[in-house]
Design a protein around this motif. Structure first.
Motif, short mmCIF file in Angstrom:
data_model
loop_
_atom_site.label_atom_id
_atom_site.label_comp_id
_atom_site.label_asym_id
_atom_site.label_seq_id
_atom_site.Cartn_x
_atom_site.Cartn_y
_atom_site.Cartn_z
N VAL A 22 0.85 -1.20 0.00
CA VAL A 22 0.00 0.00 0.00
C VAL A 22 0.88 1.25 0.00
O VAL A 22 1.68 1.44 0.91
CB VAL A 22 -0.93 0.02 1.22
CG1 VAL A 22 -1.79 1.27 1.24
CG2 VAL A 22 -1.80 -1.22 1.25
N VAL A 76 -13.56 0.37 8.36
CA VAL A 76 -13.24 1.72 8.80
C VAL A 76 -12.68 1.71 10.23
O VAL A 76 -11.74 2.43 10.55
CB VAL A 76 -14.48 2.64 8.70
CG1 VAL A 76 -14.20 4.03 9.23
CG2 VAL A 76 -14.95 2.71 7.26
N ALA A 79 -9.14 0.56 10.06
CA ALA A 79 -8.32 1.67 9.58
C ALA A 79 -8.09 2.68 10.68
O ALA A 79 -7.00 3.24 10.82
CB ALA A 79 -8.99 2.33 8.36
N TRP A 83 -4.64 4.08 12.27
CA TRP A 83 -4.38 5.51 12.37
C TRP A 83 -4.03 5.90 13.81
O TRP A 83 -3.15 6.72 14.04
CB TRP A 83 -5.59 6.29 11.87
CG TRP A 83 -5.39 7.75 11.87
CD1 TRP A 83 -4.68 8.48 10.96
CD2 TRP A 83 -5.86 8.68 12.84
NE1 TRP A 83 -4.70 9.80 11.31
CE2 TRP A 83 -5.42 9.96 12.45
CE3 TRP A 83 -6.63 8.55 13.98
CZ2 TRP A 83 -5.72 11.09 13.18
CZ3 TRP A 83 -6.93 9.68 14.71
CH2 TRP A 83 -6.47 10.92 14.30
N ASP A 101 -2.59 9.53 4.85
CA ASP A 101 -3.97 9.95 4.70
C ASP A 101 -4.88 8.86 5.26
O ASP A 101 -4.65 7.69 5.02
CB ASP A 101 -4.28 10.19 3.22
CG ASP A 101 -5.67 10.74 2.98
OD1 ASP A 101 -6.17 11.49 3.84
OD2 ASP A 101 -6.24 10.43 1.92
N TRP A 103 -8.32 8.51 4.67
CA TRP A 103 -9.14 7.96 3.59
C TRP A 103 -8.24 7.50 2.48
O TRP A 103 -7.41 8.23 2.01
CB TRP A 103 -10.18 8.97 3.09
CG TRP A 103 -11.23 9.15 4.11
CD1 TRP A 103 -11.40 10.24 4.90
CD2 TRP A 103 -12.23 8.21 4.50
NE1 TRP A 103 -12.45 10.04 5.74
CE2 TRP A 103 -12.98 8.80 5.52
CE3 TRP A 103 -12.56 6.93 4.09
CZ2 TRP A 103 -14.06 8.16 6.14
CZ3 TRP A 103 -13.62 6.29 4.69
CH2 TRP A 103 -14.36 6.90 5.70
N TRP A 104 -8.42 6.37 2.12
CA TRP A 104 -7.85 5.47 1.13
C TRP A 104 -6.55 4.87 1.61
O TRP A 104 -6.46 3.65 1.56
CB TRP A 104 -7.79 6.08 -0.26
CG TRP A 104 -9.17 6.53 -0.65
CD1 TRP A 104 -9.52 7.77 -1.02
CD2 TRP A 104 -10.36 5.75 -0.66
NE1 TRP A 104 -10.87 7.84 -1.27
CE2 TRP A 104 -11.42 6.60 -1.05
CE3 TRP A 104 -10.67 4.45 -0.37
CZ2 TRP A 104 -12.73 6.17 -1.17
CZ3 TRP A 104 -11.98 4.02 -0.47
CH2 TRP A 104 -12.98 4.88 -0.88
N THR A 105 -5.62 5.56 2.13
CA THR A 105 -4.39 4.89 2.57
C THR A 105 -4.69 3.95 3.73
O THR A 105 -4.35 2.77 3.69
CB THR A 105 -3.31 5.91 2.97
OG1 THR A 105 -3.04 6.76 1.85
CG2 THR A 105 -2.04 5.22 3.40
N ILE A 107 -7.62 2.94 4.81
CA ILE A 107 -8.67 1.99 4.45
C ILE A 107 -8.07 0.81 3.67
O ILE A 107 -8.32 -0.35 3.99
CB ILE A 107 -9.78 2.68 3.62
CG1 ILE A 107 -10.47 3.77 4.44
CG2 ILE A 107 -10.77 1.66 3.08
CD1 ILE A 107 -11.29 3.29 5.59
N TRP A 108 -7.25 1.12 2.64
CA TRP A 108 -6.60 0.04 1.88
C TRP A 108 -5.65 -0.75 2.77
O TRP A 108 -5.57 -1.98 2.65
CB TRP A 108 -5.85 0.59 0.68
CG TRP A 108 -6.76 0.88 -0.46
CD1 TRP A 108 -7.06 2.10 -0.98
CD2 TRP A 108 -7.52 -0.07 -1.23
NE1 TRP A 108 -7.96 1.96 -2.01
CE2 TRP A 108 -8.26 0.65 -2.19
CE3 TRP A 108 -7.65 -1.46 -1.19
CZ2 TRP A 108 -9.10 0.01 -3.10
CZ3 TRP A 108 -8.50 -2.08 -2.10
CH2 TRP A 108 -9.20 -1.34 -3.03
#
Length: 127
Positions: A22, A76, A79, A83, A101, A103-105, A107-108
């Motif tokens: 990622v 979420v 994630a 975070w 980030d 959102w997206w980082t 989450i993936w």
């Protein structure tokens, strides 16, 4: 103590694999390979502690969201645990996990981490 060390090592390996797959997530600090492995291990322990103490509280609070999203909020929440681990290491040390980030980082990373952890648990149980 053995199962704890094995789980921390597998979590560290899974986190390391996530950083390879990622973009936007990585480990900060460590000049040598030994220090980098130590950082990965400590981040895995911190991630385990975050999952042990904070995640159950967040899951209980978000029960209506589990029902509303048919369980997809779990990604979420995972994630968010990554975070929080990144935030703890960033604000207490000069090394640790870096996520650029949410959102997206994150989450993936949570999706890949779940998959890699599941695959590693299959390998370890097979022995």
């Amino acid at each position: 103590m053995g199962p704890f060390l094995l789980r921390a090592a597998l979590t560290g390996l899974a986190l390391w694999i996530v950083t390879l797959v990622v973009p936007g997530i990585g480990f900060v600090g460590g000049d040598s390979t030994i220090s980098r492995v130590g950082i990965i291990f400590v981040v895995a322990v911190i991630f385990g502690l975050v999952n042990a103490f904070i995640k159950p509280i967040v899951q209980i609070i978000s029960i209506p969201l589990y029902v509303l999203t048919l369980g997809l909020i779990h990604v979420v929440i995972n994630a968010f645990m990554l975070w929080i681990t990144s935030w703890i290491t960033e604000h207490t040390t000069r090394w640790g996990l870096y996520i650029d980030d949410f959102w997206w980082t994150a989450i993936w990373a949570a999706l890949v981490l779940s998959l890699v952890t599941w695959l590693l648990s299959l390998v370890v149980q097979a022995d």
